[in-house]
Design an enzyme around this catalytic site. Structure first.
Site, mmCIF file in Angstrom:
data_model
loop_
_atom_site.group_PDB
_atom_site.id
_atom_site.type_symbol
_atom_site.label_atom_id
_atom_site.label_comp_id
_atom_site.label_asym_id
_atom_site.label_seq_id
_atom_site.Cartn_x
_atom_site.Cartn_y
_atom_site.Cartn_z
ATOM 1 N N LYS A 58 0.846 -1.204 0.000
ATOM 2 C CA LYS A 58 0.000 0.000 0.000
ATOM 3 C C LYS A 58 0.883 1.257 0.000
ATOM 4 O O LYS A 58 1.961 1.211 -0.599
ATOM 5 C CB LYS A 58 -0.970 -0.030 1.188
ATOM 6 N N HIS A 115 -8.535 -3.463 -5.898
ATOM 7 C CA HIS A 115 -8.477 -3.551 -4.438
ATOM 8 C C HIS A 115 -9.634 -2.734 -3.847
ATOM 9 O O HIS A 115 -10.000 -1.688 -4.400
ATOM 10 C CB HIS A 115 -7.130 -3.015 -3.943
ATOM 11 N N GLU A 148 -9.789 -0.711 -1.506
ATOM 12 C CA GLU A 148 -9.472 0.696 -1.226
ATOM 13 C C GLU A 148 -9.612 1.543 -2.488
ATOM 14 O O GLU A 148 -10.023 2.701 -2.434
ATOM 15 C CB GLU A 148 -8.058 0.816 -0.623
ATOM 16 N N GLU A 165 -11.139 -10.783 -0.859
ATOM 17 C CA GLU A 165 -10.805 -9.932 0.278
ATOM 18 C C GLU A 165 -12.083 -9.352 0.871
ATOM 19 O O GLU A 165 -12.558 -8.300 0.406
ATOM 20 C CB GLU A 165 -9.880 -8.793 -0.171
ATOM 21 N N GLY A 220 -7.281 -4.861 7.186
ATOM 22 C CA GLY A 220 -6.660 -3.911 8.105
ATOM 23 C C GLY A 220 -7.392 -3.784 9.422
ATOM 24 O O GLY A 220 -7.128 -2.880 10.206
ATOM 25 N N SER A 224 -6.303 -9.239 6.957
ATOM 26 C CA SER A 224 -5.712 -9.558 8.258
ATOM 27 C C SER A 224 -5.095 -10.957 8.311
ATOM 28 O O SER A 224 -5.159 -11.631 9.347
ATOM 29 C CB SER A 224 -6.736 -9.365 9.379
HETATM 30 P P1 PGA Z 1 -4.367 -6.483 5.523
HETATM 31 O O1 PGA Z 1 -4.609 -6.002 4.010
HETATM 32 O O2 PGA Z 1 -3.569 -7.764 5.433
HETATM 33 O O3 PGA Z 1 -3.596 -5.381 6.169
HETATM 34 O O4 PGA Z 1 -5.717 -6.712 6.127
HETATM 35 C C1 PGA Z 1 -4.868 -6.913 3.001
HETATM 36 C C2 PGA Z 1 -5.089 -6.164 1.712
HETATM 37 O O5 PGA Z 1 -5.676 -5.080 1.763
HETATM 38 O O6 PGA Z 1 -4.679 -6.617 0.622
#
Ligand code: PGA
Length: 252
Positions: A11, A97, A99, A169, A175, A215
């Protein structure tokens, strides 16, 4: 046998010297591991892609971008094309993703174009999909996931689909420290494989790697990866420390 994959999504983290250090540490730590059937992919910020491919040349990991523009070239200030990624030795790009879907309003339709752009070049998309908490609570996660796959990927021909990596995901697990249970992950991964088989046939569905992300860490990776349809992980937070990242690689 499907390829097992651990991909690290850094990221927007690390300065240039931090990135150099982390890449070197990863290269050192994986040097003596038997990686037969396992692909390690590091996805740093785009500014460090060339640095990463330089280190990767002498090591055993591949390099991926975190995003790419769907257009081939031209007046798209701040953007990066598939050809540019290819020209510095990048092999993969994360696409869709959550995000990017949330903050940059990327739609299934736009993601279909990004996937096409990748496949027209020689970049394998790591296509991310997954439901938000309200969708899971309303028991709509199967429906949502199916729609994401249909609208962004199911226009692809078989030969193109073979070059796609999938990453489930669940947005509520990213996160947050809240991981999907191994049962929840297996249930949806099996559903995705069945959806692929219905569209492309079982033989192709059996070839596609489906990663879990959200996570995933050195403590829970083994249990998650033990599931028959979980072929590895897309790792955010835990990919920022070489020790944790490599310990996840060793969880297969
Ligand atoms: P994370 O993120 O392992 O920090 O939960 C995974 C991702 O967003 O690909």
């Amino acid at each position: 046998m499907r390829t097992k994959i651990v991909a690290g999504n850094w990221k927007m983290n690390k300065t240039f010297s931090d990135a150099e250090e982390l890449l070197t540490e990863i290269a050192e730590k994986i040097e003596d591991i038997n990686l037969e059937g396992i692909e390690i992919i590091v996805c740093p910020p785009s500014l460090y892609l060339e640095l990463a491919t330089d280190v990767a040349e002498e090591s055993k990991f591949a390099v991926g971008a975190q995003n790419v523009n769907e257009n081939p070239k031209g007046a798209f200030t701040g953007e990066i094309s598939v050809e540019m990624l290819d020209s510095v030795g990048v092999d993969y790009s994360i696409i869709g993703h959550s995000e990017r879907r949330t903050y940059y309003k990327e739609t299934n339709e736009q993601l279909a174009k990004k996937v096409d752009a990748c496949l027209e070049g020689s970049i394998s998309p790591i296509f991310c999909f997954g439901e938000v908490l309200e969708e899971r609570e309303a028991n709509k996660h199967f429906e949502v996931v199916k729609q994401q796959l249909e609208e962004s990927l199911f226009h692809l021909k078989e030969a193109e689909m073979e070059n796609v990596v999938l990453a489930y995901e669940p947005v509520w697990a990213i996160g947050t420290g809240k991981t999907a249970s191994p049962e929840q992950a297996q249930e949806i991964h099996a559903f995705v494989r069945k959806t692929l088989a219905d569209k492309y046939g079982q033989a192709l569905a059996d070839k596609i790697s489906i990663l879990y992300g959200g996570s995933c860490n050195p403590k829970n990776a083994k249990e998650l990866f033990a599931n028959p349809d979980v072929d590895g992980g897309l790792i955010g937070g835990a990919s920022l420390k070489a020790e944790d990242f490599v310990s996840i690689v060793k969880s297969f």
